[in-house]
Design a protein around this motif. Structure first.
Motif, PDB file in Angstrom:
ATOM      1  N   ASN A 240       0.876  -1.204   0.365  1.00  0.00           N
ATOM      2  CA  ASN A 240      -0.139   0.057  -0.108  1.00  0.00           C
ATOM      3  C   ASN A 240       0.860   1.282   0.042  1.00  0.00           C
ATOM      4  O   ASN A 240       2.069   1.067   0.273  1.00  0.00           O
ATOM      5  CB  ASN A 240      -0.952  -0.211   1.214  1.00  0.00           C
ATOM      6  N   ARG A 241       0.153   2.531  -0.275  1.00  0.00           N
ATOM      7  CA  ARG A 241       1.039   3.628  -0.341  1.00  0.00           C
ATOM      8  C   ARG A 241       1.396   4.191   0.979  1.00  0.00           C
ATOM      9  O   ARG A 241       2.011   5.384   1.146  1.00  0.00           O
ATOM     10  CB  ARG A 241       0.177   4.805  -1.286  1.00  0.00           C
ATOM     11  N   LYS A 242       1.144   3.533   2.146  1.00  0.00           N
ATOM     12  CA  LYS A 242       1.388   3.874   3.450  1.00  0.00           C
ATOM     13  C   LYS A 242       2.939   3.800   3.968  1.00  0.00           C
ATOM     14  O   LYS A 242       3.486   4.164   4.645  1.00  0.00           O
ATOM     15  CB  LYS A 242       0.555   3.400   4.578  1.00  0.00           C
ATOM     16  N   THR A 243       3.464   2.779   2.805  1.00  0.00           N
ATOM     17  CA  THR A 243       4.762   2.443   3.262  1.00  0.00           C
ATOM     18  C   THR A 243       5.980   2.945   2.364  1.00  0.00           C
ATOM     19  O   THR A 243       5.501   3.367   1.032  1.00  0.00           O
ATOM     20  CB  THR A 243       4.992   1.053   2.902  1.00  0.00           C
ATOM     21  N   SER A 244       6.966   3.560   2.820  1.00  0.00           N
ATOM     22  CA  SER A 244       7.907   4.109   1.905  1.00  0.00           C
ATOM     23  C   SER A 244       8.892   3.101   1.110  1.00  0.00           C
ATOM     24  O   SER A 244       9.429   2.359   1.794  1.00  0.00           O
ATOM     25  CB  SER A 244       9.246   4.836   2.909  1.00  0.00           C
ATOM     26  N   ILE A 245       8.750   3.272  -0.054  1.00  0.00           N
ATOM     27  CA  ILE A 245       9.739   2.220  -1.035  1.00  0.00           C
ATOM     28  C   ILE A 245      11.189   2.502  -0.777  1.00  0.00           C
ATOM     29  O   ILE A 245      11.789   1.633  -0.505  1.00  0.00           O
ATOM     30  CB  ILE A 245       9.302   2.331  -2.478  1.00  0.00           C
ATOM     31  N   PRO A 246      11.687   3.532  -0.812  1.00  0.00           N
ATOM     32  CA  PRO A 246      13.100   3.761  -0.614  1.00  0.00           C
ATOM     33  C   PRO A 246      13.556   3.260   0.811  1.00  0.00           C
ATOM     34  O   PRO A 246      14.656   2.760   0.943  1.00  0.00           O
ATOM     35  CB  PRO A 246      13.425   5.375  -1.079  1.00  0.00           C
ATOM     36  N   GLY A 247      12.840   3.675   1.910  1.00  0.00           N
ATOM     37  CA  GLY A 247      13.122   3.093   3.044  1.00  0.00           C
ATOM     38  C   GLY A 247      13.067   1.937   3.380  1.00  0.00           C
ATOM     39  O   GLY A 247      14.154   1.279   3.938  1.00  0.00           O
ATOM     40  N   SER A 248      11.978   1.127   2.868  1.00  0.00           N
ATOM     41  CA  SER A 248      12.113  -0.304   2.973  1.00  0.00           C
ATOM     42  C   SER A 248      12.887  -1.045   2.192  1.00  0.00           C
ATOM     43  O   SER A 248      13.517  -2.178   2.728  1.00  0.00           O
ATOM     44  CB  SER A 248      10.477  -0.594   2.614  1.00  0.00           C
ATOM     45  N   SER A 249      13.154  -0.550   1.165  1.00  0.00           N
ATOM     46  CA  SER A 249      14.301  -1.044   0.315  1.00  0.00           C
ATOM     47  C   SER A 249      15.601  -1.004   1.046  1.00  0.00           C
ATOM     48  O   SER A 249      16.437  -1.949   0.886  1.00  0.00           O
ATOM     49  CB  SER A 249      14.332  -0.486  -1.365  1.00  0.00           C
ATOM     50  N   ALA A 250      16.002   0.247   1.485  1.00  0.00           N
ATOM     51  CA  ALA A 250      17.198   0.244   2.215  1.00  0.00           C
ATOM     52  C   ALA A 250      17.399  -0.914   3.482  1.00  0.00           C
ATOM     53  O   ALA A 250      18.527  -1.318   3.556  1.00  0.00           O
ATOM     54  CB  ALA A 250      17.332   1.474   2.521  1.00  0.00           C
ATOM     55  N   VAL A 251      16.389  -0.989   4.180  1.00  0.00           N
ATOM     56  CA  VAL A 251      16.243  -1.922   5.231  1.00  0.00           C
ATOM     57  C   VAL A 251      16.581  -3.274   4.694  1.00  0.00           C
ATOM     58  O   VAL A 251      17.302  -4.136   5.205  1.00  0.00           O
ATOM     59  CB  VAL A 251      14.905  -1.898   5.962  1.00  0.00           C
ATOM     60  N   VAL A 252      15.860  -3.834   3.569  1.00  0.00           N
ATOM     61  CA  VAL A 252      16.115  -5.157   3.021  1.00  0.00           C
ATOM     62  C   VAL A 252      17.540  -5.406   2.594  1.00  0.00           C
ATOM     63  O   VAL A 252      18.133  -6.167   2.768  1.00  0.00           O
ATOM     64  CB  VAL A 252      14.931  -5.295   1.777  1.00  0.00           C
ATOM     65  N   ALA A 253      18.131  -4.473   1.947  1.00  0.00           N
ATOM     66  CA  ALA A 253      19.593  -4.337   1.708  1.00  0.00           C
ATOM     67  C   ALA A 253      20.504  -4.496   2.682  1.00  0.00           C
ATOM     68  O   ALA A 253      21.415  -5.347   2.621  1.00  0.00           O
ATOM     69  CB  ALA A 253      19.957  -3.085   0.565  1.00  0.00           C
ATOM     70  N   ILE A 254      20.161  -3.644   3.570  1.00  0.00           N
ATOM     71  CA  ILE A 254      21.156  -3.910   5.123  1.00  0.00           C
ATOM     72  C   ILE A 254      20.817  -5.072   5.730  1.00  0.00           C
ATOM     73  O   ILE A 254      21.743  -5.501   5.966  1.00  0.00           O
ATOM     74  CB  ILE A 254      20.710  -2.491   5.934  1.00  0.00           C
ATOM     75  N   LEU A 255      19.490  -5.640   5.729  1.00  0.00           N
ATOM     76  CA  LEU A 255      19.421  -6.782   6.348  1.00  0.00           C
ATOM     77  C   LEU A 255      20.281  -8.138   5.562  1.00  0.00           C
ATOM     78  O   LEU A 255      20.735  -9.063   5.923  1.00  0.00           O
ATOM     79  CB  LEU A 255      17.967  -7.469   6.361  1.00  0.00           C
ATOM     80  N   SER A 256      20.104  -8.032   4.233  1.00  0.00           N
ATOM     81  CA  SER A 256      20.689  -8.590   3.269  1.00  0.00           C
ATOM     82  C   SER A 256      22.326  -8.755   3.712  1.00  0.00           C
ATOM     83  O   SER A 256      22.916  -9.672   3.789  1.00  0.00           O
ATOM     84  CB  SER A 256      20.486  -8.442   2.021  1.00  0.00           C
ATOM     85  N   VAL A 257      23.073  -7.612   3.678  1.00  0.00           N
ATOM     86  CA  VAL A 257      24.393  -7.603   3.791  1.00  0.00           C
ATOM     87  C   VAL A 257      24.755  -7.992   5.221  1.00  0.00           C
ATOM     88  O   VAL A 257      25.602  -8.613   5.382  1.00  0.00           O
ATOM     89  CB  VAL A 257      24.922  -6.015   3.517  1.00  0.00           C
ATOM     90  N   ILE A 258      23.903  -7.556   6.188  1.00  0.00           N
ATOM     91  CA  ILE A 258      24.164  -8.059   7.604  1.00  0.00           C
ATOM     92  C   ILE A 258      24.205  -9.550   7.723  1.00  0.00           C
ATOM     93  O   ILE A 258      25.268 -10.130   8.285  1.00  0.00           O
ATOM     94  CB  ILE A 258      23.224  -7.545   8.420  1.00  0.00           C
ATOM     95  N   ILE A 259      23.098 -10.102   7.088  1.00  0.00           N
ATOM     96  CA  ILE A 259      23.224 -11.704   7.026  1.00  0.00           C
ATOM     97  C   ILE A 259      24.490 -12.320   6.219  1.00  0.00           C
ATOM     98  O   ILE A 259      25.026 -13.144   6.970  1.00  0.00           O
ATOM     99  CB  ILE A 259      21.921 -12.205   6.266  1.00  0.00           C
ATOM    100  N   SER A 260      24.795 -11.640   5.327  1.00  0.00           N
ATOM    101  CA  SER A 260      26.211 -12.270   4.572  1.00  0.00           C
ATOM    102  C   SER A 260      27.131 -12.094   5.513  1.00  0.00           C
ATOM    103  O   SER A 260      28.232 -12.704   5.567  1.00  0.00           O
ATOM    104  CB  SER A 260      26.060 -11.230   3.159  1.00  0.00           C
ATOM    105  N   LEU A 261      27.362 -11.012   5.929  1.00  0.00           N
ATOM    106  CA  LEU A 261      28.240 -10.722   7.264  1.00  0.00           C
ATOM    107  C   LEU A 261      28.211 -11.732   8.243  1.00  0.00           C
ATOM    108  O   LEU A 261      29.350 -12.502   8.492  1.00  0.00           O
ATOM    109  CB  LEU A 261      28.323  -9.232   7.727  1.00  0.00           C
ATOM    110  N   PHE A 262      27.082 -12.076   8.777  1.00  0.00           N
ATOM    111  CA  PHE A 262      27.093 -13.223   9.699  1.00  0.00           C
ATOM    112  C   PHE A 262      27.352 -14.393   9.278  1.00  0.00           C
ATOM    113  O   PHE A 262      28.211 -15.190   9.896  1.00  0.00           O
ATOM    114  CB  PHE A 262      25.385 -13.289  10.175  1.00  0.00           C
ATOM    115  N   VAL A 263      27.272 -14.775   7.979  1.00  0.00           N
ATOM    116  CA  VAL A 263      27.528 -16.017   7.323  1.00  0.00           C
ATOM    117  C   VAL A 263      29.094 -16.293   7.484  1.00  0.00           C
ATOM    118  O   VAL A 263      29.628 -17.146   8.000  1.00  0.00           O
ATOM    119  CB  VAL A 263      26.848 -16.092   5.928  1.00  0.00           C
ATOM    120  N   CYS A 264      29.672 -15.074   7.103  1.00  0.00           N
ATOM    121  CA  CYS A 264      31.032 -15.232   7.007  1.00  0.00           C
ATOM    122  C   CYS A 264      31.887 -15.325   8.373  1.00  0.00           C
ATOM    123  O   CYS A 264      32.841 -16.011   8.645  1.00  0.00           O
ATOM    124  CB  CYS A 264      31.678 -13.853   6.294  1.00  0.00           C
ATOM    125  N   LEU A 265      31.205 -14.220   9.261  1.00  0.00           N
ATOM    126  CA  LEU A 265      31.803 -14.349  10.742  1.00  0.00           C
ATOM    127  C   LEU A 265      31.744 -15.746  11.365  1.00  0.00           C
ATOM    128  O   LEU A 265      32.316 -16.086  12.303  1.00  0.00           O
ATOM    129  CB  LEU A 265      31.155 -13.276  11.342  1.00  0.00           C
TER     130      LEU A 265
END
Length: 449
Positions: free
Chosen positions: A242-267
């Motif tokens: 829906n239009r109540k959700t910020s697309i750039p903000g939510s996308s950035a969070v998804v990207a950050i979570l993906s990178v964090i999990i990738s870091l976690f895997v390596c660590l």
């Protein structure tokens, strides 16, 4: 606007489902051996840079396509560009989703087989040579391959038939927090092992001598694979937003979570494997050969290995939900609605997945350009369809869609202003396409390394 279309119940439900789509086999199964062969820390630096500069702008674009059209992967382009041939981009995405789901289903079947073996105690002893032989026997077993693949796809069908809120979103809200908790536990345990600092040093010390045109395309493919960009998964998920959700903000969070999990895997993995004198460069066997041999040497190791397998299986499931949803959504009305359509499409995909499932057994001799059917499906999806799909998505969003539509979608319920909008548009229209094109030119040898 399709007012009858189902929607996510909340911003975080959408973010967790999208992150669940991104965080799966691509981050956990493939990443350690790709990182090992691509300079450790050098890989992670390039992976992070490509994620935010190339892949994130396209992720935002895919969400915009989905939300503004309120339609599935194929019909989104028909809604936004009527009378044109752009719908082929959605069709390629559906085809790519099926290919990736075939890959996921096969590995998911292996994980199921190993969960049974771990519970029975058959992987709680033996050296790496014995475990490697056991892995070969599991993957070559026709019954295990087909049954495991079938059960994995069946679980997907059971969740996706329940819909966006009651199915995909509800399960994602359980899986993602559990994954983070487990990885934190594994990281703590891994870093307290003898000689763990050697593995940490290997990962944190970039070796750029291993970076060439071939590794760059693999890293870019991994970035696309990790964020599920290029095969219209996020177009599909965005269509339920829906239009109540910020697309750039939510996308950035998804990207950050993906990178964090990738870091976690390596660590979690690099210190552990180095602690026992192993270099994690043996491909898929790292999860089914190296990790069992390490867990076997730790207190309560079998228990933790079983928990790891179960949550890894759930991570694979959360990623595959979006694949099945993307493949099914365009045909739901034609196939009799969500429930019947999902069952039919699930059955079709199961039949199409059998050749990949048998690639390590009775069909191991069948090759495509020197690759097994399983490996060819993975390579075609990860290194060709995903980047090409991302390239043409960037072109479609950046040059075909009206500027006002992009502005309205980018700024809806968003604190991001005009400057960031133009930065995103610059990255989407020029930086991302140029990066993808250069990688392909290097990979094909048109531009010498």
């Amino acid at each position: 606007m399709n007012r009858n279309r189902e929607q996510w119940s909340s911003k975080w439900g959408f973010v967790l489902a999208s992150a669940g789509s991104a965080i799966g086999i691509g981050a956990i199964w493939k990443l350690p051996y790709i990182a090992s062969n691509a300079g450790g820390g050098a890989f992670f630096l390039l992976f992070t840079a490509l994620t935010f500069l190339v892949v994130l702008p396209i992720l935002i674009g895919e969400f915009i396509v989905g939300r503004s059209s309120q339609s599935d992967a194929i019909h989104s382009y028909k809604v936004l560009a009527p009378g044109t041939y752009w719908s082929w981009l959605g069709k390629m995405g559906v085809f790519g989703s099926i290919l990736v789901l075939a890959f996921y289903a096969v590995v998911g079947g292996w994980i199921l087989g190993y969960i049974v073996k771990a519970i029975s105690g058959s992987v709680s002893h033996g050296n790496q040579a014995q475990l490697a032989l056991q892995f070969d026997l599991v993957t070559a077993n026709t019954a295990i391959a087909i049954a495991g693949t079938g059960i994995f796809l069946l679980l997907n069908v059971l969740v996706v038939t329940q819909g966006i809120r009651a199915g995909i979103e509800r399960v994602s809200k359980i899986i993602l927090p559990a994954l983070f908790i487990l990885f934190i536990i594994l990281i703590i345990r891994s870093l307290t092992l003898p000689n763990a600092l050697a593995g940490l040093h290997y990962f944190l010390s970039p070796d750029f001598s291993k970076i060439d045109s071939k590794t760059i395309i693999v890293i870019l493919g991994q970035a696309f694979f990790s964020l599920s960009v290029g095969i219209s998964l996020m177009v599909t998920y965005g269509s339920y937003l829906n239009r109540k959700t910020s697309i750039p903000g939510s996308s950035a969070v998804v990207a950050i979570l993906s990178v964090i999990i990738s870091l976690f895997v390596c660590l979690a993995i690099f210190p552990a494997v180095f602690s026992f004198g192993v270099v994690p460069n043996m491909g898929p066997g790292i999860l089914f050969v190296i990790l069992p041999s390490i867990f076997n040497q730790l207190p309560f190791g079998t228990f933790f290995f079983i928990v790891f397998l179960i949550l890894f299986f759930f991570a694979a499931l959360s990623s595959s939900f979006s694949l099945l949803e993307t493949a099914t959504a365009p045909f739901m009305k034609r196939l009799g609605g969500r429930k019947l359509g999902t069952w039919i499409m699930g059955g079709i995909i199961f039949l199409l997945t059998i050749p990949a499932a048998l690639s390590f057994g009775i069909w191991s001799h069948v090759t495509i350009f020197g690759l097994t059917i399983f490996a060819a499906s993975d390579y075609l999806a990860s290194n060709i369809i995903l980047p090409l799909g991302a390239l043409f998505t960037a072109i479609f969003v950046g040059f075909r869609l009206p500027r006002q539509l992009l502005w309205d979608e980018f700024t809806a319920s968003s604190r991001f202003g005009k400057k960031l909008f133009f930065v995103w548009l610059l990255l989407l229209k020029y930086v991302a396409p140029l990066a993808i094109i250069l990688v392909f030119l290097y990979a094909t040898g048109i531009i010498p390394s």
